[in-house]
Motif scaffolding. Sequence first.
Motif, short mmCIF file in Angstrom:
data_model
loop_
_atom_site.label_atom_id
_atom_site.label_comp_id
_atom_site.label_asym_id
_atom_site.label_seq_id
_atom_site.Cartn_x
_atom_site.Cartn_y
_atom_site.Cartn_z
N LEU A 116 37.34 35.50 -31.75
CA LEU A 116 37.39 36.60 -30.78
C LEU A 116 37.06 36.09 -29.39
N GLY A 117 37.85 36.53 -28.41
CA GLY A 117 37.54 36.24 -27.01
C GLY A 117 37.35 37.53 -26.24
N VAL A 118 36.25 37.63 -25.52
CA VAL A 118 36.01 38.77 -24.62
C VAL A 118 35.97 38.20 -23.21
N HIS A 119 36.85 38.69 -22.35
CA HIS A 119 37.06 38.11 -21.03
C HIS A 119 36.68 39.13 -19.96
N ILE A 120 35.71 38.77 -19.14
CA ILE A 120 35.15 39.67 -18.12
C ILE A 120 35.52 39.14 -16.73
N ALA A 121 35.96 40.03 -15.85
CA ALA A 121 36.33 39.63 -14.49
C ALA A 121 35.18 38.87 -13.83
N ASP A 122 35.50 37.72 -13.25
CA ASP A 122 34.48 36.85 -12.64
C ASP A 122 34.24 37.25 -11.19
N VAL A 123 33.51 38.33 -11.01
CA VAL A 123 33.22 38.84 -9.67
C VAL A 123 32.37 37.84 -8.89
N SER A 124 31.49 37.13 -9.59
CA SER A 124 30.56 36.22 -8.91
C SER A 124 31.26 35.09 -8.18
N TYR A 125 32.50 34.77 -8.58
CA TYR A 125 33.25 33.72 -7.87
C TYR A 125 33.54 34.16 -6.43
N TYR A 126 33.76 35.45 -6.24
CA TYR A 126 34.14 35.97 -4.93
C TYR A 126 32.95 36.47 -4.12
N VAL A 127 31.91 36.93 -4.79
CA VAL A 127 30.77 37.53 -4.09
C VAL A 127 29.61 36.54 -4.07
N ASN A 128 29.40 35.94 -2.92
CA ASN A 128 28.31 34.96 -2.77
C ASN A 128 26.97 35.67 -2.60
N GLU A 129 25.92 35.05 -3.12
CA GLU A 129 24.59 35.62 -3.01
C GLU A 129 24.19 35.81 -1.55
N ASP A 130 23.64 36.99 -1.26
CA ASP A 130 23.17 37.38 0.07
C ASP A 130 24.28 37.54 1.10
N SER A 131 25.54 37.55 0.65
CA SER A 131 26.63 37.90 1.55
C SER A 131 26.57 39.39 1.84
N SER A 132 27.33 39.84 2.80
CA SER A 132 27.34 41.27 3.14
C SER A 132 27.83 42.10 1.95
N ILE A 133 28.84 41.59 1.24
CA ILE A 133 29.34 42.31 0.06
C ILE A 133 28.26 42.39 -1.02
N ASP A 134 27.54 41.30 -1.22
CA ASP A 134 26.47 41.26 -2.22
C ASP A 134 25.37 42.26 -1.88
N LYS A 135 24.94 42.27 -0.63
CA LYS A 135 23.88 43.20 -0.21
C LYS A 135 24.33 44.65 -0.36
N GLU A 136 25.58 44.92 -0.01
CA GLU A 136 26.10 46.28 -0.13
C GLU A 136 26.19 46.70 -1.59
#
Length: 339
Positions: A116-136
């Motif tokens: 079985l494979g469960v595949h989850i969207a890798d949001v962390s690739y695009y959202v860097n820690e402490d970026s504006s998107i991350d804080k929001e």
Amino acid sequence: MEETKDVEHGDKVIARIDQWPTRHLNAEGTIVEILGKDGEPAVDIKSIIHQFKLPFEFNKNTIAEARDFQEPISPAEIGTRVDLRDELIITIDPEGAKDFDDAISLKKDKKGNWLLGVHIADVSYYVNEDSSIDKEARKRGTSVYLPGTVIPMLPEVLSNGICSLKEGEERLTKSIFFTYSEDGRLVNSEIKHTVINVKKRFTYNLATKILMESDEDDTDPITTLLLEAGKLAKLLYKIRMEEGALELNLPEINIKVGEDGKIDTIEKTTRDISHIIIEEFMIAANQATAMFMHQKNLPSVNRSHPEPEEDEMHDFAEFIFNFKNKRVDPFNKKNYRPS
């Protein structure tokens, strides 16, 4: 700021209090926004947003960061991941879903084990820690779903774009790979960075229809995947119940809104085999992820469910006795399963 003279009788407005009421004076304020006529669907939604102070707009920095995301995925990034683009991977979601967070794959090895494979969207690739998107996103905590609309945790270019596992499009994912024995017992699991291309998007209704109308002689690969997924999910559910899991099969209400913003229908969602497939596979993914983070001593967020008060448990046992004339040990979870 809007002028008071523009307000009509029956309008709902947002006002700023300039003078709080006293024993001798009424409150005074300034109208800052006219929402519209009281009772109109769009106005009700706006009222809820303002009442609960929901952040329905993204700030300029967050919007600017979101504009920088590019498609397609770079070959260099694909080269660092397990390439699953040729694998048979599907999504199963509600009919009105706007974004697709998870996908599944399933096949058998030569020993008869399920892979079985469960595949989850890798949001962390695009959202860097402490970026504006991350804080929001941290401030929002979650997306908020209202009838006919959603206030997303992430800008739409992410939530409904490059982080949505759409059929026929390459997407970056984090995948949990499971090996289960024929009787549904976990053999092992591992987590990898992957890239996928979903081959087919299913709604719950469509997936259930195929499962109900197909048989073992069907040679279509997607139908075979669904049939095998149904078998495995039932085994996983059975094992969870035997281990003392508590099943709260509460009814779910689905509100469908028309183009005019008014409610068209209110339907009771039936929890069928396609729901069980996704529920069981996502529970397995959550458990594997939690175990991985625990073993690696990684910080994580989890819910805390304290033990109930002993007196309350005895009161509950007495209620069950009065209701069904049956004595139960309230501290044994297996007593709460349907007989």
